[in-house]
Design an enzyme around this catalytic site. Structure first.
Site, PDB file in Angstrom:
ATOM      1  N   ASP A 360       0.836  -1.201   0.000  1.00 52.63           N
ATOM      2  CA  ASP A 360       0.000   0.000   0.000  1.00 52.63           C
ATOM      3  C   ASP A 360       0.875   1.257   0.000  1.00 52.63           C
ATOM      4  O   ASP A 360       0.570   2.251  -0.653  1.00 52.63           O
ATOM      5  CB  ASP A 360      -0.887   0.069   1.259  1.00 52.63           C
ATOM      6  CG  ASP A 360      -1.708  -1.184   1.510  1.00 52.63           C
ATOM      7  OD1 ASP A 360      -1.304  -2.257   1.048  1.00 52.63           O
ATOM      8  OD2 ASP A 360      -2.737  -1.090   2.189  1.00 52.63           O
ATOM      9  N   GLU A 495      -5.890 -11.530  -4.087  1.00 52.15           N
ATOM     10  CA  GLU A 495      -5.559 -12.520  -3.056  1.00 52.15           C
ATOM     11  C   GLU A 495      -6.530 -13.688  -2.984  1.00 52.15           C
ATOM     12  O   GLU A 495      -6.481 -14.484  -2.049  1.00 52.15           O
ATOM     13  CB  GLU A 495      -5.459 -11.806  -1.696  1.00 52.15           C
ATOM     14  CG  GLU A 495      -4.308 -10.808  -1.682  1.00 52.15           C
ATOM     15  CD  GLU A 495      -4.257  -9.937  -0.435  1.00 52.15           C
ATOM     16  OE1 GLU A 495      -5.298  -9.809   0.241  1.00 52.15           O
ATOM     17  OE2 GLU A 495      -3.181  -9.369  -0.160  1.00 52.15           O
TER      18      GLU A 495
HETATM   19  O1  IFM Z   1      -2.251  -4.640   0.962  1.00 59.58           O
HETATM   20  C1  IFM Z   1      -3.609  -4.861   1.102  1.00 59.58           C
HETATM   21  C2  IFM Z   1      -3.997  -6.001   0.185  1.00 59.58           C
HETATM   22  O2  IFM Z   1      -3.766  -5.666  -1.158  1.00 59.58           O
HETATM   23  C3  IFM Z   1      -5.439  -6.363   0.367  1.00 59.58           C
HETATM   24  N1  IFM Z   1      -5.720  -6.660   1.757  1.00 59.58           N
HETATM   25  C4  IFM Z   1      -5.391  -5.567   2.652  1.00 59.58           C
HETATM   26  C5  IFM Z   1      -3.940  -5.171   2.534  1.00 59.58           C
HETATM   27  C6  IFM Z   1      -3.625  -4.001   3.460  1.00 59.58           C
HETATM   28  O3  IFM Z   1      -4.330  -2.865   3.080  1.00 59.58           O
END
Ligand code: IFM
Length: 780
Positions: A360, A495
């Site tokens: 992020d 994911e």
């Molecule tokens: O980095 C992100 C990921 O892409 C998706 N789940 C939450 C994480 C933290 O914001």
């Protein structure tokens, strides 16, 4: 507290216990060095208060390292004729809080009634100073309304803090009130309070060490009253230290109690001196100016921040507020003066993701700082340099060379991502497989240098990052039967799919990364051979090794695309089950199709968040508009947006492929994620990447500002409901002030006389000469 500017203030009317945790997040005050949730000073059952200091992590007593819930500097309680003024002991008759985004001040006014119906008003204002990041300040005012009263104010610092660990699993349908729900939460201890009391000059202090990391946290405070207290007592009770002031207050009169707090830690970079002495010195330095002086200085610092970073929307009050709200939180999330910390997924506003740092930071957050406060962007990237040793260790542990960044990092750069969900039922594969973060960091380094022109950063930190991480890829790539190189057992940004091979996003970025590393090496060999030789010596890198990277880059497998240009997300993706998305919730967010949840979408084409589209967003020069459109149409229909990072990328891509209606829809999903709590979990902290993504929608999307072919380009396409969009971006060291409308747009280069800068507006060359506004008609 009346007459608030609706575009600059966040207002709470009435106290709603069920929403208290949410309010605490959105009302966080901070300065990048620390964040303090917007809890009521006196606390209440179910409160989730917390102050978090950037970089202060501890692993004691919790399965995963935590951003430590530090001593509470707000700690203040008021008694009126023996009745404690708090939501549990007294009735709240009126309650209003106003967060002034312009100044970073949180104002409060609450009227409590005791059992006999006697009312007392409690007002406060608090700040974490932007002018001196070691300073916080609180003013409390107590006014009995319609009666004379014995008023007692206890103000100090509370070292009895715990981090939340996990909620117990409640049986379905059991709807506990928040005070019971949080009460049952498992908690971890990270602090050992070592010393607390009062110095000879009357300054209170509390020194605590984190148990595992041994970081000293020093708090010093001075409590003063507007008029002399009838009695003043110094209290040291367990892990709390406070001053107790007693007043006899006539009806309608106000007693004012001020608290100045100095904060220092043993991990503050470049500050080897005793943190206890430093915290006390901060209080002493601000004693003469008091809370008023602190407010003035901080307000001035805020004015400067806003001058650089304000996004001004004309014509839509709610959107204007949403953008300022997001910008406010971005400004309190980062500290340009600390190159050893980055921004956690929930900034410093809550304990979600335990303060860990993800991709992020580089992909969603960095552009905001890069184009508004480049020195902060540099600092954030320096964190990745600071944590290179941890990244090297992580790579070595996994049998690879060079440096591999952790999916979730904290203070050292080692991997901190949990393996299992808290109930132990489901396995996270992100820690092993979201390797792309390493290329994402490299991407951010190159973006930083391209936008700022700060080539020195490469010599100071960037080149070492690029080279060490390039080495990781070379050793991690696997040779395929046809001699090409690929990556299996990876997870792209989406994911929902683990253990995949040839993820298009990862492979493409790896190729890009290796090519850029070669390019940087070649450039530095010409421009700074001695410094380059020094870096090479330090990491044992010779030019032959670098030359090999070009060949490796060339052999990395290209993505597979259908005849219409749709790129396969990974090997075999097109063979997975197509499950339609057919239902949206009240916030217009897609629902999981019946029977599906986060952990069972593997066999489907459903996406959690953009993957191929993210690639097209990051490398816009590489994909022609028809390819972007084909991919947008294909993947958008299959994306569930179960990450708050997702909507912003869809908004921008939507605009790039000519779908403005979709863009507004996605803008709302992103801009209102915390204002409207549209994911229902803002209580855990801000979705700070979504705030930055929203900034990107405004600037890169509606403003159409991108760096294309190394040039600053604009293609404005404002939503109908906005009349104008104004912002400033820094390009190669100079601010460019941008004022975009539906029919024309104007640009001013703010630089010393004679400076010029060429930009592209809707494909046409525009020469900016410092100080001369240029107006260009909009191409419809
Ligand atoms: O980095 C992100 C990921 O892409 C998706 N789940 C939450 C994480 C933290 O914001």
């Amino acid at each position: 507290m009346s007459g608030h500017d609706p575009e600059w203030t966040l207002v709470e009317h009435g106290f709603d216990r069920a929403r208290a945790g949410y309010r605490e997040t959105v009302f966080t005050v901070g300065n990048g060095r620390l964040g303090t949730r917007g809890s009521l000073e006196e606390g209440h059952l179910g409160a989730l208060s917390g102050t978090y200091l950037a970089g202060v992590y501890d692993a004691h007593d919790s399965p995963v390292i935590d951003l430590v819930n530090a001593p509470d500097w707000l700690h203040t309680a008021v008694w009126v004729d023996g009745v404690r003024l708090d939501p549990d002991a007294a009735e709240i008759v009126e309650h209003e809080r106003v967060l002034d985004l312009r100044t970073g001040l949180l104002h409060r006014s609450t009227t409590f009634a005791d059992r006999a119906g006697r009312c007392t008003r409690l007002r406060s204002v608090r700040l974490a100073s932007m002018a001196d990041r070691d300073l916080c300040a609180l003013r409390v005012e107590v006014t009995p309304l319609g009666h004379d009263a014995e008023v007692v104010v206890v103000a100090g610092v509370d070292g009895h803090r715990r981090n939340l660990d996990r909620l117990p699993r409640y049986p379905d349908g059991l709807d506990l009130p928040p005070q019971r729900r949080w009460d049952k939460w498992a908690r971890s201890t990270h602090l050992d309070v070592r010393e607390l009391g009062f110095a000879a000059d009357g300054t209170g202090f509390l020194h605590a060490d984190t148990i595992d990391r041994g970081t000293r946290l020093a708090f010093a405070f001075a409590v003063t009253a507007g008029r002399a207290a009838d009695r003043s007592t110094d209290l040291v009770e367990g892990e709390r230290v406070a001053r107790r002031l007693e007043f006899r207050v006539p009806d309608g009169e106000t007693v004012t109690v001020d608290k100045l707090v100095g904060i220092a830690t043993s991990r503050d970079p470049g500050r080897p001196d005793d943190p206890g002495a430093r915290a006390a010195a901060t209080v002493a330095a601000h004693a003469a100016g008091g809370v008023d002086g602190a407010v003035r200085a901080s307000t001035e610092a805020w004015a400067e921040l806003w001058r650089d970073s304000e996004l001004q929307v004309v014509g839509h009050e709610k959107d204007a507020l949403a953008l300022r709200f997001g910008t406010y939180h971005l400004l309190i999330a980062a500290n340009p003066d600390d190159p050893t910390v980055s921004i956690g997924a929930k900034s410093l506003s809550g304990e979600g993701y335990r303060g860990h740092v993800f991709w992020d930071s580089e992909i969603l957050l960095l552009p905001f700082y890069l184009y508004t406060r480049p020195e902060t962007a540099r600092s954030l990237l320096c964190y990745r340099h600071h944590t290179l040793p941890g990244a090297r260790a992580l790579s070595a542990e996994n049998g690879t060379r060079g440096a591999r960044y952790a999916w979730e990092a904290a203070d050292t750069g080692r991997e901190e991502c949990p393996r299992w969900t808290p109930d132990g039922k489901d396995r996270f594969w992100t820690r092993e497989e979201e390797l792309h973060v390493t290329a994402d960091v490299a991407y951010a380094v190159r973006e930083y240098v391209a936008v700022t022109g700060d080539e020195r950063f490469l010599l100071d930190a960037g080149a070492e990052i690029l080279f060490e991480t390039a080495r990781f890829w070379v050793s991690r790539l696997e040779e395929r039967a046809d001699g090409s190189l690929g990556l299996s057992n990876v997870m792209g940004p989406d994911e929902f799919h683990s253990h995949v091979a040839e993820n298009a996003f990862t492979n493409r970025l790896v190729r890009w990364h290796l090519t850029e590393a070669v390019d940087v090496h070649r450039t530095l060999a010409a421009t700074a051979p001695d410094r380059l030789a020094g870096i090479g010596d330090a990491i044992g890198l010779d030019p032959d090794e670098v030359a090999g990277w070009a060949d490796v880059a060339d052999r990395v497998r290209r993505p597979v695309a259908r005849p219409d240009g749709v790129i396969e997300q990974f090997d075999g993706y097109f063979d997975r089950l197509d499950v339609p998305i057919e239902s949206w919730d009240e916030n217009d967010m897609p629902r999981y199709p019946p029977g599906y949840h986060h952990f069972n979408c593997e066999d489907t084409k459903l996406l959690k968040q953009p993957d191929v589209l993210m690639l097209m967003y990051l490398l816009p020069d590489e994909y022609p508009p028809e390819t972007q459109r084909a991919n947008f149409e294909y993947y958008e229909a299959r994306t569930l947006h179960k990450s708050s990072l997702s909507p912003s990328i869809h908004a921008i891509l939507g605009l790039q492929v000519g779908d403005p209606t979709m863009a507004v829809r996605y803008f709302e999903r992103s801009a209102y994620v915390d204002l409207d709590d549209n994911q229902g979990n803002t209580i855990e902290g801000m979705h700070i990447a979504a705030a930055a993504g929203t900034w990107q929608i405004a600037v890169h999307g509606f403003g159409g500002m991108r760096m294309l072919g190394g040039r600053l380009t604009f293609a404005p396409r404002l939503p109908e409901r906005w009349e104008r969009l104004r912002f400033t971006v820094r390009w190669r060291g100079h601010p460019v002030r941008v004022d975009l409308g539906h029919d024309e747009s104007s640009f001013v280069l703010d630089a010393s006389p004679g400076t010029t800068q060429g930009i592209l507006v809707d494909g046409a060359e525009v020469l900016l000469v410092a100080g001369d506004p240029v107006t260009v008609p909009t191409k419809h």
